[in-house]
Design a protein around this motif. Structure first.
Motif, mmCIF file in Angstrom:
data_model
loop_
_atom_site.group_PDB
_atom_site.id
_atom_site.type_symbol
_atom_site.label_atom_id
_atom_site.label_comp_id
_atom_site.label_asym_id
_atom_site.label_seq_id
_atom_site.Cartn_x
_atom_site.Cartn_y
_atom_site.Cartn_z
ATOM 1 N N TRP A 191 -7.444 0.547 8.613
ATOM 2 C CA TRP A 191 -7.491 -0.896 8.259
ATOM 3 C C TRP A 191 -8.599 -1.267 7.332
ATOM 4 O O TRP A 191 -9.483 -0.758 7.734
ATOM 5 N N SER A 192 -8.216 -1.892 6.375
ATOM 6 C CA SER A 192 -9.596 -2.163 5.346
ATOM 7 C C SER A 192 -9.585 -3.658 5.051
ATOM 8 O O SER A 192 -10.460 -4.096 4.369
ATOM 9 N N TRP A 193 -8.847 -4.446 5.733
ATOM 10 C CA TRP A 193 -8.911 -5.983 5.613
ATOM 11 C C TRP A 193 -8.504 -6.265 4.245
ATOM 12 O O TRP A 193 -9.108 -7.180 3.633
ATOM 13 N N ASP A 194 -7.471 -5.475 3.731
ATOM 14 C CA ASP A 194 -6.894 -5.792 2.352
ATOM 15 C C ASP A 194 -6.165 -7.078 2.545
ATOM 16 O O ASP A 194 -5.462 -7.287 3.538
ATOM 17 N N HIS A 196 -2.860 -3.272 -2.745
ATOM 18 C CA HIS A 196 -1.710 -3.035 -3.077
ATOM 19 C C HIS A 196 -1.309 -3.546 -4.300
ATOM 20 O O HIS A 196 -0.407 -4.232 -4.852
ATOM 21 N N SER A 197 -2.226 -3.354 -5.260
ATOM 22 C CA SER A 197 -2.249 -3.733 -6.695
ATOM 23 C C SER A 197 -0.900 -2.928 -7.354
ATOM 24 O O SER A 197 -0.266 -3.325 -8.530
ATOM 25 N N TYR A 198 -0.237 -1.912 -6.830
ATOM 26 C CA TYR A 198 1.116 -1.297 -7.366
ATOM 27 C C TYR A 198 2.086 -2.315 -7.245
ATOM 28 O O TYR A 198 3.039 -2.099 -7.969
ATOM 29 N N ALA A 199 2.050 -3.099 -6.461
ATOM 30 C CA ALA A 199 3.068 -4.309 -6.205
ATOM 31 C C ALA A 199 3.513 -5.005 -7.524
ATOM 32 O O ALA A 199 4.304 -5.990 -7.678
ATOM 33 N N THR A 200 2.258 -5.118 -8.509
ATOM 34 C CA THR A 200 2.501 -6.056 -9.396
ATOM 35 C C THR A 200 2.629 -5.741 -10.583
ATOM 36 O O THR A 200 2.778 -4.431 -10.800
ATOM 37 N N GLU A 210 -3.730 8.051 5.794
ATOM 38 C CA GLU A 210 -3.626 9.288 4.820
ATOM 39 C C GLU A 210 -3.889 9.091 3.514
ATOM 40 O O GLU A 210 -4.698 10.105 2.770
ATOM 41 N N ALA A 211 -3.478 7.812 2.826
ATOM 42 C CA ALA A 211 -3.846 7.555 1.307
ATOM 43 C C ALA A 211 -5.366 7.238 1.302
ATOM 44 O O ALA A 211 -5.863 7.710 -0.029
ATOM 45 N N ALA A 219 6.626 -2.216 13.419
ATOM 46 C CA ALA A 219 6.857 -1.068 12.963
ATOM 47 C C ALA A 219 6.127 -0.827 11.657
ATOM 48 O O ALA A 219 5.575 0.070 11.334
ATOM 49 N N SER A 220 6.534 -1.680 10.895
ATOM 50 C CA SER A 220 6.176 -1.681 9.359
ATOM 51 C C SER A 220 4.530 -1.786 9.177
ATOM 52 O O SER A 220 4.042 -0.945 8.486
ATOM 53 N N ILE A 221 4.100 -2.591 10.269
ATOM 54 C CA ILE A 221 2.557 -2.556 10.154
ATOM 55 C C ILE A 221 1.912 -1.479 10.633
ATOM 56 O O ILE A 221 0.926 -0.908 10.018
ATOM 57 N N ILE A 222 2.386 -0.906 11.641
ATOM 58 C CA ILE A 222 1.846 0.324 12.237
ATOM 59 C C ILE A 222 2.125 1.501 11.079
ATOM 60 O O ILE A 222 1.114 2.445 11.025
ATOM 61 N N LEU A 223 3.230 1.654 10.736
ATOM 62 C CA LEU A 223 3.604 2.533 9.891
ATOM 63 C C LEU A 223 2.676 2.493 8.224
ATOM 64 O O LEU A 223 2.025 3.479 7.999
ATOM 65 N N GLY A 224 2.483 1.353 8.076
ATOM 66 C CA GLY A 224 1.361 1.047 6.866
ATOM 67 C C GLY A 224 0.344 1.496 7.163
ATOM 68 O O GLY A 224 -0.541 2.096 6.313
ATOM 69 N N ALA A 225 -0.417 1.258 8.392
ATOM 70 C CA ALA A 225 -1.619 1.658 8.851
ATOM 71 C C ALA A 225 -1.838 3.372 8.814
ATOM 72 O O ALA A 225 -2.805 3.790 8.235
#
Length: 306
Positions: free
Chosen positions: A242-245, A301-305, A236-237, A225-231
């Motif tokens: 999917w961008s192969w990030d 996902h650079s916001y995580a650093t 939206e953002a 579910a996390s992967i689906i919700l992330g997609a």
């Protein structure tokens, strides 16, 4: 007789819920005190460290009172962690930039510690496997200590892409997955030790195998579910599902690895040492997904650093 049994069962259920409810109320009260959130997180880290020492002492001494103390200190650590999370959320609100306390590296690591501790205590209550705490609590302590000593503890406003309701549901499901895989890893390590050295003080191989398996069974759909919700959030953002990030790719690798584990058990009939090693290597992919990708290959996902 049935009526008495029913009443006693309800009484036991109420007792099981009473302590967490009182703990939540206590955390809310403590969070209202004029202490910075980092104070509560540091207190939680100290409690996690003491709990890890207590569980390790229980591993060698096997005294029941030591095991009870270890569980109590871990529960205290979780309450302090929760207090820090509530206080941090309140402080972001006071700054006019409210966000849930799991948006950067510091918050993510402490949230991971909290969820892993909660899942472990639930399994300890169900299976009575206190010795698993000797593996899980040092991991929880390590995550929290890394957050306190290495991550940036300052509260910063969220970047625009994170100002979304998706932050609540996507991140929660992701960290429930992280925590469940952590507990499964602990059970797998104990299984391998029991199988190799026939340590009499460890639970039976059947119990350890079931505990690890149940951990994965419960959290694998949540990780999915996390992967689906992330997609959905990415679409939206950033305008694409999917961008192969790097984070997306490694989240998929984790999903494939634990999916292969479940497939091997259900379809191929694998059990025992082979599946335990699969969980060990699977946890390595989890560590890469979080630490290596967030710290060295952040991508979108650079916001995580920090």
């Amino acid at each position: 007789m049935k009526e008495v049994s029913l009443k006693s069962g309800r009484s036991f259920a109420l007792q099981g819920w009473l302590i967490p409810i009182l703990g939540l109320l206590l955390s809310v009260i403590l969070a209202s005190l004029p202490y910075d959130n980092v104070f509560w997180y540091k207190s939680a880290t100290l409690a996690y460290g003491l709990s890890a020492i207590s569980y390790l002492a229980f591993l060698f001494l096997r005294e029941r009172i030591i095991g009870n103390v270890a569980t109590g200190i871990l529960f205290l650590g979780l309450l302090l962690n929760l207090t820090g999370m509530i206080r941090r959320g309140w402080q972001t609100y006071e700054m006019g930039a409210f966000h849930p306390p799991w948006s950067n590296l510091f918050e993510a690591l402490t949230f991971w510690s909290f969820i892993a501790g909660v899942i472990y205590l639930l399994l300890e209550r169900k299976y009575g496997v206190k010795l698993l705490g000797a593996l899980i609590t040092p991991i929880i302590f390590g995550l929290s200590l890394f957050a306190i000593t290495k991550a940036n503890t300052e509260i910063t406003p969220l970047m625009p892409a994170l100002r979304s309701y998706w932050l609540y549901i996507h991140v929660i499901t992701a960290f429930v997955g992280y925590a469940g895989f952590t507990v499964a890893f602990g059970g797998a390590v104990l299984y391998l030790l029991k199988a190799k050295y026939n340590l009499s003080f460890l639970p039976s191989l059947e119990v350890l195998d079931e505990l690890s398996y149940k951990s994965v069974v419960i959290v694998f759909p949540i990780w999915t579910a996390s992967i689906i919700l992330g997609a959905a959030w990415a679409n939206e953002a950033w305008g694409g599902y999917w961008s192969w990030d790097p984070k997306e790719v490694w989240s998929l690798i984790v999903w494939l690895f634990f999916g292969a584990y479940l497939h091997a058990r259900q379809m191929l009939g694998w059990r025992g040492t082979k599946t335990a090693w699969m969980l060990v290597f699977g946890f390595i992919t989890v560590l890469i997904c979080f630490f290596a990708i967030n710290l060295f290959f952040p991508g979108l996902h650079s916001y995580a650093t920090d």
